[in-house]
Design an enzyme around this catalytic site. Structure first.
Site, PDB file in Angstrom:
ATOM      1  N   TYR A  67     -11.006   4.142   6.577  1.00  0.00           N
ATOM      2  CA  TYR A  67     -12.082   3.495   5.711  1.00  0.00           C
ATOM      3  C   TYR A  67     -12.811   2.730   6.267  1.00  0.00           C
ATOM      4  CZ  TYR A  67     -10.124   5.232   1.307  1.00  0.00           C
ATOM      5  OH  TYR A  67     -10.025   6.128  -0.022  1.00  0.00           O
ATOM      6  N   ASP A 120      -4.391   6.769  -0.717  1.00  0.00           N
ATOM      7  CA  ASP A 120      -5.561   6.906  -1.745  1.00  0.00           C
ATOM      8  C   ASP A 120      -5.280   8.206  -2.292  1.00  0.00           C
ATOM      9  OD1 ASP A 120      -7.882   6.760  -3.147  1.00  0.00           O
ATOM     10  OD2 ASP A 120      -8.715   8.359  -1.749  1.00  0.00           O
ATOM     11  N   LYS A 165       1.244  11.623   9.892  1.00  0.00           N
ATOM     12  CA  LYS A 165       0.948  12.735  10.290  1.00  0.00           C
ATOM     13  C   LYS A 165       0.812  12.875  11.803  1.00  0.00           C
ATOM     14  CE  LYS A 165      -0.724  17.023   9.776  1.00  0.00           C
ATOM     15  NZ  LYS A 165       0.161  18.122   9.102  1.00  0.00           N
ATOM     16  N   ASP A 211       1.471  16.350   4.580  1.00  0.00           N
ATOM     17  CA  ASP A 211       1.600  17.671   3.925  1.00  0.00           C
ATOM     18  C   ASP A 211       2.715  17.972   2.819  1.00  0.00           C
ATOM     19  OD1 ASP A 211       2.505  17.787   6.348  1.00  0.00           O
ATOM     20  OD2 ASP A 211       1.410  19.782   6.669  1.00  0.00           O
ATOM     21  N   ASP A 248      -3.032   9.249  -6.187  1.00  0.00           N
ATOM     22  CA  ASP A 248      -3.525   9.888  -7.488  1.00  0.00           C
ATOM     23  C   ASP A 248      -2.580  10.924  -7.727  1.00  0.00           C
ATOM     24  OD1 ASP A 248      -6.031   8.470  -7.467  1.00  0.00           O
ATOM     25  OD2 ASP A 248      -7.120  10.355  -7.624  1.00  0.00           O
TER      26      ASP A 248
HETATM   27  C1  IPM Z   1      -9.083   3.962  -5.361  1.00  0.00           C
HETATM   28  C2  IPM Z   1     -10.362   4.702  -5.172  1.00  0.00           C
HETATM   29  C3  IPM Z   1     -11.218   3.920  -3.973  1.00  0.00           C
HETATM   30  C4  IPM Z   1     -10.662   4.161  -2.711  1.00  0.00           C
HETATM   31  C5  IPM Z   1     -12.745   4.172  -4.115  1.00  0.00           C
HETATM   32  C6  IPM Z   1     -13.552   4.250  -5.431  1.00  0.00           C
HETATM   33  C7  IPM Z   1     -13.513   3.680  -3.096  1.00  0.00           C
HETATM   34  O1  IPM Z   1     -10.229   5.950  -5.080  1.00  0.00           O
HETATM   35  O2  IPM Z   1      -8.877   2.721  -5.462  1.00  0.00           O
HETATM   36  O3  IPM Z   1      -8.048   4.736  -5.224  1.00  0.00           O
HETATM   37  O4  IPM Z   1     -10.685   5.307  -2.284  1.00  0.00           O
HETATM   38  O5  IPM Z   1      -9.639   3.242  -2.342  1.00  0.00           O
HETATM   39 MG    MG Z   2      -8.295   6.655  -5.051  1.00  0.00          MG
END
Ligand code: IPM
Ligand code: MG
Length: 360
Positions: free
Chosen positions: A142, A248, A192, A224, A252
């Protein structure tokens, strides 16, 4: 005790969910004699529209002066075409970096009240999900340099740099081990290292740092495999320690298997205050301004703000209990709606939580 909160509403549903989040935590803190004051600052697309910058200097200043920062969400199609260094997301990454928020805590909890919304097989859901992703937040690909797109059109190369310094790995590993001691004492580190040098160093340093934590069990998974185990057997995970990019993605995944992205909170902490608290979902531009958003992830982020950001565990617990009570009573927003439940909009859901904060 009076505490000062900086509100970064951001874009899309951001202003709607932050309005509910702020109202709930203010009421809960008040029940224990703590007063919260709020001041807004601009971030993301809203800041671009007003000032040309996704993270105006004044916003950083206002955040630094606050006891905690409460954030909605940033981004939307309106700003898809602005130059990459001016995108709304740059504002979010910029404020994390400016405040030194290297530890991102993302709990994924399957509340029994919402077991019906879990996407996994019934047996898997019954085993429960109660894990926390500890994601490093200010390093990795990042932020690594060099980065860019070079060459002539038709023959270009895009490149980014994945890099971790030892000290960055050590401090996030300690965060994970310390947190594990407050939970089931299990850390799974995700990397990884079969392919990436960054990950090889990551694993080596995590193992070294673990020497101070003999009471915590440490295991390792390639990313993975971790992604697969999360859907196969999420109940096996307690603390999931990982870098910025893998974190990240996995957070999710961890969030959505519990039923809805709209339920999960997060805290971003550094070596000192203020911390930043935000739902893990995005700005949902498709439903913005329609009073349809689920404010519960923001409200639960508010509970983390009270507990971890301000050191106020009692009002934090009151907020969490109130959310569960509202769900137990059968109230739902559209994203978690099930047959036989009562559908509420964003404002009404926030108000329901406040009703319980007042009476529990
Ligand atoms: C998160 C989001 C952010 C990230 C984006 C919006 C930059 O996906 O907070 O998980 O990738 O960190
Ligand atoms: Mg995210």
């Amino acid at each position: 005790m009076k505490k000062h909160i900086c509100l970064l509403e951001g874009d899309g549903i951001g202003p709607e969910i932050i309005a509910q989040g702020a109202a709930v935590i203010s009421r809960a803190a008040g029940r224990y004699g703590h007063e919260l004051s709020f001041e807004k600052a601009l971030l993301g697309g809203a800041a671009i529209d007003a000032t040309g910058e996704p993270l105006p200097a004044q916003t950083v200043e206002k955040c630094r002066q606050a006891d905690a920062v409460f954030l909605g969400a940033v981004g939307g199609p309106k700003w898809d075409d602005v130059s990459p260094d001016k995108r709304p997301e740059k504002g979010l990454l910029g404020i994390r970096k400016a405040l030194g928020l290297y530890a991102n805590l993302r709990p994924a909890l399957l509340m029994p009240e919402l077991a019906g919304a879990c996407l996994l097989k019934q047996g898997t859901a019954e085993a429960g999900i109660d894990l926390i992703v500890v994601r490093e937040l200010t390093g990795d690909i990042y932020f690594g340099e060099p980065r860019g797109i070079s060459g002539e059109i038709g023959n270009r190369t895009g490149f980014n740099t994945m890099a971790y310094r030892e000290e960055e790995i050590r401090r996030i590993a300690r965060t994970a081990f310390d947190l594990a001691r407050l939970r089931r004492r299990k850390v799974c580190s995700v990397d990884k290292s079969n392919v990436l040098e960054t990950s090889r160093l990551w694993r080596e340093v995590v193992i070294d740092e673990h020497r101070g934590y003999g009471d915590v069990e440490l295991s390792h998974l390639y990313v993975d495999n971790a992604a697969m185990q999360l859907v196969r057997a999420p109940s096996h995970f307690d603390v999931l320690l990982t870098g910025n990019l893998f974190g990240d993605i996995l957070s999710d995944e961890a969030a959505v298997i519990t039923g809805s992205l709209g339920m999960l909170p997060s805290a971003s902490l550094g070596a000192s205050r203020p911390g930043l608290f935000e739902p893990i979902h995005g700005s949902a531009p498709d439903i913005a301004g329609q009073d349809k958003a689920n404010p519960l992830a923001t409200i639960l982020s508010g509970a983390m703000l009270l507990r971890l950001g301000l050191g106020l565990p009692e009002p934090a617990e009151l907020v969490e209990k109130s959310v569960r009570a509202v769900l137990a009573e059968g109230f739902r927003t559209a994203d978690i709606m099930e047959p036989g439940m009562t559908l509420l909009g964003c404002v009404a859901m926030g108000q329901k939580v406040i009703d319980y904060v007042d009476k529990l």
